[in-house]
Enzyme design. Sequence first.
Site, PDB file in Angstrom:
ATOM      1  N   ARG A  18       8.053 -39.686  12.622  1.00  0.00           N
ATOM      2  CA  ARG A  18       8.363 -39.291  13.982  1.00  0.00           C
ATOM      3  C   ARG A  18       7.799 -37.922  14.330  1.00  0.00           C
ATOM      4  NH1 ARG A  18      12.680 -42.519  16.009  1.00  0.00           N
ATOM      5  NH2 ARG A  18      13.951 -40.811  16.785  1.00  0.00           N
ATOM      6  N   ASP A 150      16.490 -28.370  21.675  1.00  0.00           N
ATOM      7  CA  ASP A 150      16.869 -29.481  22.549  1.00  0.00           C
ATOM      8  C   ASP A 150      17.105 -28.891  23.931  1.00  0.00           C
ATOM      9  OD1 ASP A 150      18.453 -31.554  23.925  1.00  0.00           O
ATOM     10  OD2 ASP A 150      18.642 -32.471  21.950  1.00  0.00           O
ATOM     11  N   TYR A 164      27.155 -31.319  18.107  1.00  0.00           N
ATOM     12  CA  TYR A 164      25.686 -31.230  18.136  1.00  0.00           C
ATOM     13  C   TYR A 164      25.242 -30.182  19.163  1.00  0.00           C
ATOM     14  CZ  TYR A 164      20.848 -32.424  19.229  1.00  0.00           C
ATOM     15  OH  TYR A 164      19.489 -32.365  19.469  1.00  0.00           O
TER      16      TYR A 164
END
Length: 263
Positions: A18, A150, A164
């Site tokens: 990935r 993120d 998270y």
Amino acid sequence: MTDLDTAPVILVTGSAKRIGAAIVKAAHRQDYRVIIHCHNSQSEAQQLSDELNQIRPHSAKVLIADLSVINAKDRLDTFVKASIGAFGQLDVLVHNASRFYPTPITSITSIDNEQWDELFLTNAKAPLILSQALLPYLQAQQGCIISLLDIHAHNKPFKDYTVYNMAKAAQRMMVQSLALDLAPSVRVNGVAPGVNVLPETDSDQALEPTLQHSIVDSIPLQRIGKPEDIAHSVLYLIQASYVTGQIIDVDGGRGLTLAGGKY
């Protein structure tokens, strides 16, 4: 073509497949010697290493380790020795390895210590402790550190992903803090993906086709990103000698419209 003995070295955690594999391949095309770190994906890591060594012999090596090595000095020392022993130096450290899953808090379910420990280990603690442990070698090369973050780690959290979200927010602050603490010898930056890789179809995070279409509709560029988009930004930051403490969003513009609370 860079002489193999003097070529720079990059270590990418969680790089058997990935996004991590895309970063490794992109760096290898730029004549880097690459260290492919993995834990469970050993066959994929070895396959990638073999593929790259076919292109340029002795340019790729595999490093197998659970990131919990940071919790024991002897195991961490072994990890560092293996990292530096691969090619004798380290120029770039990329924190890509990450665990990602929901931790809903309701009247029925609760967040437990195991979830907290695992999500903070991979997304916050390991990046910091590995940066510290490998710092002398990065300083020797005037190198750099890059963290994969993120877009949800800054004011737009995922619903039901509290732990998270918190761990990635901590990692984001680590990038900015270390950029100050390690200057001028080591630069530290981050790349924050949006939807650049969908969860694997056979995983517990797999998305229904209708949800995938909804996600695409929410992205101004109207398409899912690719791992190569992240790799391109990582390579830019490696080469950008006057950039530190910065975080690049690679999200197709999704952060401009995202209200938070959605995948």
